[in-house]
Scaffold this motif. Sequence first.
Motif, PDB file in Angstrom:
ATOM      1  N   MET A   3       0.596  -1.594  -0.196  1.00 51.98           N
ATOM      2  CA  MET A   3      -0.138   0.225  -0.130  1.00 51.98           C
ATOM      3  C   MET A   3       0.514   1.352  -0.058  1.00 51.98           C
ATOM      4  SD  MET A   3      -2.779  -1.477   2.763  1.00 51.98           S
ATOM      5  CE  MET A   3      -3.308   0.332   2.785  1.00 51.98           C
ATOM      6  N   LYS A   4      -0.189   2.604  -0.723  1.00 50.57           N
ATOM      7  CA  LYS A   4       1.069   4.110  -1.087  1.00 50.57           C
ATOM      8  C   LYS A   4      -0.171   4.841  -0.550  1.00 50.57           C
ATOM      9  CE  LYS A   4       5.153   2.049  -2.526  1.00 50.57           C
ATOM     10  NZ  LYS A   4       5.787   1.941  -2.066  1.00 50.57           N
ATOM     11  N   ILE A   5       0.232   5.471   0.341  1.00 44.83           N
ATOM     12  CA  ILE A   5      -0.369   5.449   0.850  1.00 44.83           C
ATOM     13  C   ILE A   5      -0.480   7.883   1.192  1.00 44.83           C
ATOM     14  CG2 ILE A   5      -1.609   7.563   2.870  1.00 44.83           C
ATOM     15  CD1 ILE A   5      -2.284   4.733   2.156  1.00 44.83           C
ATOM     16  N   LEU A   6      -0.561   8.516  -0.063  1.00 42.11           N
ATOM     17  CA  LEU A   6      -0.329   9.649   0.292  1.00 42.11           C
ATOM     18  C   LEU A   6       0.054  10.956   1.253  1.00 42.11           C
ATOM     19  CD1 LEU A   6       0.764  11.178  -2.888  1.00 42.11           C
ATOM     20  CD2 LEU A   6      -1.631  12.013  -3.027  1.00 42.11           C
ATOM     21  N   GLN A   7      -1.030  10.836   1.610  1.00 39.92           N
ATOM     22  CA  GLN A   7      -0.679  11.730   2.927  1.00 39.92           C
ATOM     23  C   GLN A   7       0.571  11.699   3.661  1.00 39.92           C
ATOM     24  OE1 GLN A   7      -4.160  11.641   5.617  1.00 39.92           O
ATOM     25  NE2 GLN A   7      -5.659  12.130   4.142  1.00 39.92           N
TER      26      GLN A   7
END
Length: 511
Positions: free
Chosen positions: A376-380
């Motif tokens: 998973m990649k979380i932009l925040q």
Amino acid sequence: MAKTVKNKRACGVLMPIFSLPSKYGIGSFSKEAYDFVDFLEKSGQSYWQLLPLGPTSYGDSPYQSFSTYAGNPYFVDLEKLIDMGLLKKEEVDKVNFGGDESHIDYARLFKTRYEVLYKAYVNSGLSPVSTKAPEPELKKEFDAFVKDNEDWLPDFALYMSLKKRYDGLSWVEWPEDLRLRKEDALKAAREKHADRIGLHEFIQFLFMKQWFELKAYANKKGIDIIGDIPIYVAFDSADTWANPKLFQLDKKNMPIAVAGCPPDSFSRTGQLWGNPLYDWEYHEKTGFKWWMNRIKGCYKLYDVVRIDHFRGFDEYYSIPFGEPTAENGHWVKGPGYKLFEVMKKELGDLRVIAEDLGYLTPSVIKLVKRTGFPGMKILQFAFDPREESDYLPHNYIQNSIVYTGTHDNETTLGWLDAIPRADKRFAKKYLNIKSNKGIVWEFIRACFSSVSDTAIIPMQDYLELGTEARINTPSTLGNNWVWRMKGDACTDELAERMLDMAKTYGRNANV
């Protein structure tokens, strides 16, 4: 290599069932859920990501459930029960399940929902106190369901009945012969609480029947369901009570150590979750049988499974039972790749998302890579100007799932209002944002334009909602899991805008 979530660029929406609009206090498998599927199809989405569907306990978190197999009774659509003739519309309409269309009142639901479901159970003719015989087709379906789920349903139904008998107390506070599952005591309890046991079996029958109808509808529309499997089960659950050998418990079935997270910059004393830890040596001796059954159960419910807290399979944080905080815990090696090797051999090439967030050691990174599961990649998480972040889009790999945020994050608008000015300046510079108008959509655009195979956006971000729509604030109790979407939120204009974004970046499911 494991399959990525789909073999093309795609997009989806993160939206809990409980947050759907409905007449009766909480989102359910009602017409509004079917309308939401239609909205997803219209807006070019391929996925609907959910939070765990299990029955919730104290604190209302779907990650602390009474069962890893059972469904949440609150999600049973009461209107379908009216259509089946099991309830009368006027008797349902006069019950107050919570009058706030934007907020769930769990205390009120707890007091009212089971009473209404019990009426449906008695009216079905399946209860020992019913005055009429059940419809033959209904009885046939119900009996088949009970037989098909005999590996977990009897223990769960008895557990829930005993919780009612002992005023909601945890099973460790029940009389010793029940706590330790002495056969004579269990037999007597099954006889004494037969009506209540039947109620919980009936509720699960209704839940599964309605859920599989909704899932089939979504799949027919080209929408796959992403479910969520918490790595741990709750201590106060049918799973722990019925299967003590699976966990690190002493001779009195009390925990030796419990799960949590060590102190960090977010929490000075760490996070004390309190879940029982697995006896991984025992699991390995059984060929991870319980885990294989659990995963099989998940893939009946979902098309793709996000495995929560993936790091815990590599190493888990062990806190001695009785400690007031997580400060005195230590890291212990988990089963590593062995579990996933068995899973692939026995269950095939399943679609999995690895929740690989937080501090990742080289061994965790190696494990995720070896499984082939997308992370998973979380932009925040990307915009700290002091360091280069793996969460900046130019560092993504294709085999990943990108989110603006998850259920544990603030909404993007709420987050933007709260972050340091330097972080916000960097984010706006990186994304070439000149104005605050429509700023959330620029974060969505960054996710969609990235190389990640799949982009999942929380519904609150599409609606450009602020902190009032946050789902959960970790390590807090109260005012979590309560957000509800307004009934008129999913407009044709919003669907068109989402579809245009999907088409622009090659993620449109309708091509």
